[in-house]
Design a protein around this motif. Structure first.
Motif, mmCIF file in Angstrom:
data_model
loop_
_atom_site.group_PDB
_atom_site.id
_atom_site.type_symbol
_atom_site.label_atom_id
_atom_site.label_comp_id
_atom_site.label_asym_id
_atom_site.label_seq_id
_atom_site.Cartn_x
_atom_site.Cartn_y
_atom_site.Cartn_z
ATOM 1 N N SER A 150 1.181 -1.138 -0.100
ATOM 2 C CA SER A 150 -0.107 -0.139 0.138
ATOM 3 C C SER A 150 1.277 1.177 0.053
ATOM 4 C CB SER A 150 -1.082 0.008 0.893
ATOM 5 O OG SER A 150 -1.452 0.933 1.446
ATOM 6 N N GLY A 151 1.282 1.848 -1.309
ATOM 7 C CA GLY A 151 2.132 2.886 -1.346
ATOM 8 C C GLY A 151 2.164 3.811 -1.833
ATOM 9 N N PHE A 152 0.556 4.469 -1.636
ATOM 10 C CA PHE A 152 0.475 5.690 -1.507
ATOM 11 C C PHE A 152 -0.968 6.258 -0.506
ATOM 12 C CE2 PHE A 152 -2.479 2.753 -4.217
ATOM 13 C CZ PHE A 152 -3.680 3.402 -3.449
ATOM 14 N N PRO A 153 -0.496 8.169 -0.696
ATOM 15 C CA PRO A 153 -1.047 8.161 0.905
ATOM 16 C C PRO A 153 -3.062 7.943 0.529
ATOM 17 C CG PRO A 153 -0.147 9.910 0.338
ATOM 18 C CD PRO A 153 -0.152 8.441 -1.089
ATOM 19 N N GLY A 154 -4.046 8.202 1.911
ATOM 20 C CA GLY A 154 -4.855 7.736 1.346
ATOM 21 C C GLY A 154 -5.946 5.736 0.931
ATOM 22 N N SER A 155 -4.998 5.201 0.871
ATOM 23 C CA SER A 155 -5.143 4.133 0.711
ATOM 24 C C SER A 155 -5.479 3.051 1.469
ATOM 25 C CB SER A 155 -4.091 3.089 -0.595
ATOM 26 O OG SER A 155 -3.292 3.444 0.654
ATOM 27 N N SER A 156 -5.686 3.819 2.863
ATOM 28 C CA SER A 156 -5.898 2.448 3.234
ATOM 29 C C SER A 156 -6.796 1.527 3.977
ATOM 30 C CB SER A 156 -6.013 2.899 5.346
ATOM 31 O OG SER A 156 -6.752 4.172 5.783
ATOM 32 N N VAL A 157 -8.326 2.140 3.337
ATOM 33 C CA VAL A 157 -9.295 1.503 3.799
ATOM 34 C C VAL A 157 -9.885 0.253 2.200
ATOM 35 C CG1 VAL A 157 -12.493 1.304 3.569
ATOM 36 C CG2 VAL A 157 -10.826 2.871 5.235
ATOM 37 N N TYR A 158 -9.295 0.823 1.127
ATOM 38 C CA TYR A 158 -9.297 -0.064 -0.758
ATOM 39 C C TYR A 158 -8.496 -1.233 0.231
ATOM 40 C CZ TYR A 158 -8.610 -0.868 -5.083
ATOM 41 O OH TYR A 158 -8.298 -1.066 -6.864
ATOM 42 N N SER A 159 -6.619 0.097 0.287
ATOM 43 C CA SER A 159 -6.033 -1.798 1.253
ATOM 44 C C SER A 159 -6.916 -2.889 1.845
ATOM 45 C CB SER A 159 -4.523 -0.910 1.588
ATOM 46 O OG SER A 159 -4.246 -0.278 0.716
ATOM 47 N N LEU A 160 -7.665 -2.530 2.666
ATOM 48 C CA LEU A 160 -7.981 -3.441 3.718
ATOM 49 C C LEU A 160 -8.488 -4.229 2.991
ATOM 50 C CD1 LEU A 160 -9.668 -2.338 6.782
ATOM 51 C CD2 LEU A 160 -10.652 -3.672 5.535
ATOM 52 N N THR A 161 -9.521 -3.744 2.242
ATOM 53 C CA THR A 161 -11.068 -4.971 1.005
ATOM 54 C C THR A 161 -10.510 -5.485 0.349
ATOM 55 O OG1 THR A 161 -11.105 -3.238 -1.017
ATOM 56 C CG2 THR A 161 -12.572 -2.664 1.377
ATOM 57 N N LYS A 162 -8.912 -5.055 -0.269
ATOM 58 C CA LYS A 162 -8.084 -5.811 -1.683
ATOM 59 C C LYS A 162 -7.282 -7.591 -0.489
ATOM 60 C CE LYS A 162 -10.039 -3.953 -4.770
ATOM 61 N NZ LYS A 162 -10.947 -5.080 -5.764
ATOM 62 N N ALA A 163 -6.673 -6.937 0.862
ATOM 63 C CA ALA A 163 -6.058 -8.058 1.263
ATOM 64 C C ALA A 163 -7.228 -8.879 1.777
ATOM 65 C CB ALA A 163 -5.331 -6.945 2.735
ATOM 66 N N ALA A 164 -8.402 -8.515 2.579
ATOM 67 C CA ALA A 164 -9.561 -9.515 2.483
ATOM 68 C C ALA A 164 -10.158 -10.331 1.698
ATOM 69 C CB ALA A 164 -10.699 -8.246 3.022
ATOM 70 N N VAL A 165 -9.861 -9.454 0.514
ATOM 71 C CA VAL A 165 -10.386 -10.326 -0.945
ATOM 72 C C VAL A 165 -8.768 -12.010 -1.008
ATOM 73 C CG1 VAL A 165 -10.563 -11.227 -3.399
ATOM 74 C CG2 VAL A 165 -11.380 -8.956 -2.191
ATOM 75 N N ALA A 166 -7.696 -11.709 -0.229
ATOM 76 C CA ALA A 166 -6.942 -12.162 -1.546
ATOM 77 C C ALA A 166 -7.254 -13.050 0.106
ATOM 78 C CB ALA A 166 -5.581 -11.508 -1.009
ATOM 79 N N THR A 167 -7.319 -13.284 1.476
ATOM 80 C CA THR A 167 -7.261 -14.025 2.729
ATOM 81 C C THR A 167 -8.774 -14.815 1.942
ATOM 82 O OG1 THR A 167 -6.195 -12.800 3.641
ATOM 83 C CG2 THR A 167 -7.243 -14.201 4.625
ATOM 84 N N MET A 168 -9.692 -14.402 1.530
ATOM 85 C CA MET A 168 -11.093 -14.609 1.326
ATOM 86 C C MET A 168 -11.155 -16.576 0.726
ATOM 87 S SD MET A 168 -14.458 -13.499 -0.529
ATOM 88 C CE MET A 168 -14.343 -11.796 0.586
ATOM 89 N N VAL A 169 -10.445 -16.059 -0.376
ATOM 90 C CA VAL A 169 -9.941 -16.558 -1.016
ATOM 91 C C VAL A 169 -9.487 -18.015 -0.985
ATOM 92 C CG1 VAL A 169 -10.171 -15.585 -3.893
ATOM 93 C CG2 VAL A 169 -8.323 -16.260 -2.711
ATOM 94 N N LYS A 170 -8.729 -18.092 0.376
ATOM 95 C CA LYS A 170 -7.708 -19.137 0.529
ATOM 96 C C LYS A 170 -8.923 -20.067 1.401
ATOM 97 C CE LYS A 170 -3.220 -17.017 1.398
ATOM 98 N NZ LYS A 170 -2.372 -16.349 2.429
#
Length: 246
Positions: A150-170
């Motif tokens: 997560s390399g840009f400001p203001g992306s905390s919630v967006y990053s959270l959602t995409k990390a959730a998807v990566a874990t979800m698929v497992k």
């Protein structure tokens, strides 16, 4: 093409398929020979043009209006697809929203909307598709490399959602394995689309390959994950970002 004709080929639904990466995925799967249904949230004319182009090229495509934050509309889109084509083999969940905001400024409404589309909507799209999918089907989610970096400001919630998807698929991969249905997650980095063109100039110098990706490159990876050659791959997240996350 009628239902009998469509039944002789694979069928697919792409959530969020009217523009950008989603549109490229729709075109690629149609080129691969699948009958395609895809959803759109607002641009009816753009969706109709996309479906018409595939039909003109000899393929089969239908556009379905559906908000990926609305579970009833998600389920209705899958039901319409399976009834139109007689079966369902491939589901690609590309729908998502990006709302940037510093951690001190994100409103509860914006937070809830991103969770509703990017996490809740993804889960229930997977659920709806899996319920109607034939044995040996393929599910692909479109995440983001911000789940890794997560390399840009203001992306905390967006990053959270995409990390959730990566874990979800497992977890989903384990649930669907007895039916030989695979699920994998594609994590694009900066891609040239009409939504990103204004920001790429600042990002490209940070990418080891010194260029942004093309939508067709993402579609090609999805195509691989959606066919028989990827039958032994499930629960994986594949980052495709020119080395930005290294």
């Amino acid at each position: 093409m009628n239902q009998t004709d469509a039944g002789s080929k694979k069928s697919a639904i792409v959530f969020g398929g009217s523009r950008g990466i989603g549109s490229a995925i729709v075109r690629r799967l149609a080129k691969d020979g699948a009958a395609i249904a895809f959803t759109y949230a607002s641009s009816a004319s753009q969706a109709a043009e996309g479906a018409a182009a595939i039909e003109a090229a000899g393929g089969t495509a239908i556009a379905i209006k559906a908000d990926s934050a609305n579970i009833d509309e998600i389920e209705a889109a899958v039901e319409q697809t399976s009834e139109q084509f007689g079966h369902l083999d491939i589901a690609v969940i590309n729908a998502g929203i990006l709302m940037l905001g510093d951690v001190s400024e994100v409103s509860p409404a914006d937070f809830d909307r991103m969770i509703a589309v990017n996490v809740r909507g993804v889960f229930f799209a997977i659920q709806a598709a899996a319920r109607r999918m034939r044995e040996g089907g393929r599910i692909v989610t479109i995440g983001s490399n911000v789940a890794v970096r997560s390399g840009f400001p203001g992306s905390s919630v967006y990053s959270l959602t995409k990390a959730a998807v990566a874990t979800m698929v497992k977890g989903v991969a384990v649930d669907l394995a007895p039916r030989k249905i695979t699920i994998n997650n594609v994590q694009p980095g900066p891609i040239v689309t009409d939504m990103t063109s204004a920001h790429l100039e600042q990002i490209v110098p940070l990418i080891p390959l010194h260029r942004a990706g093309d939508v067709d490159e993402i579609a090609a990876l999805v195509s691989f994950l959606a066919n028989g050659e990827a039958a032994y791959m499930t629960g994986a997240s594949v980052t495709i970002d020119g080395g930005l996350s290294l």
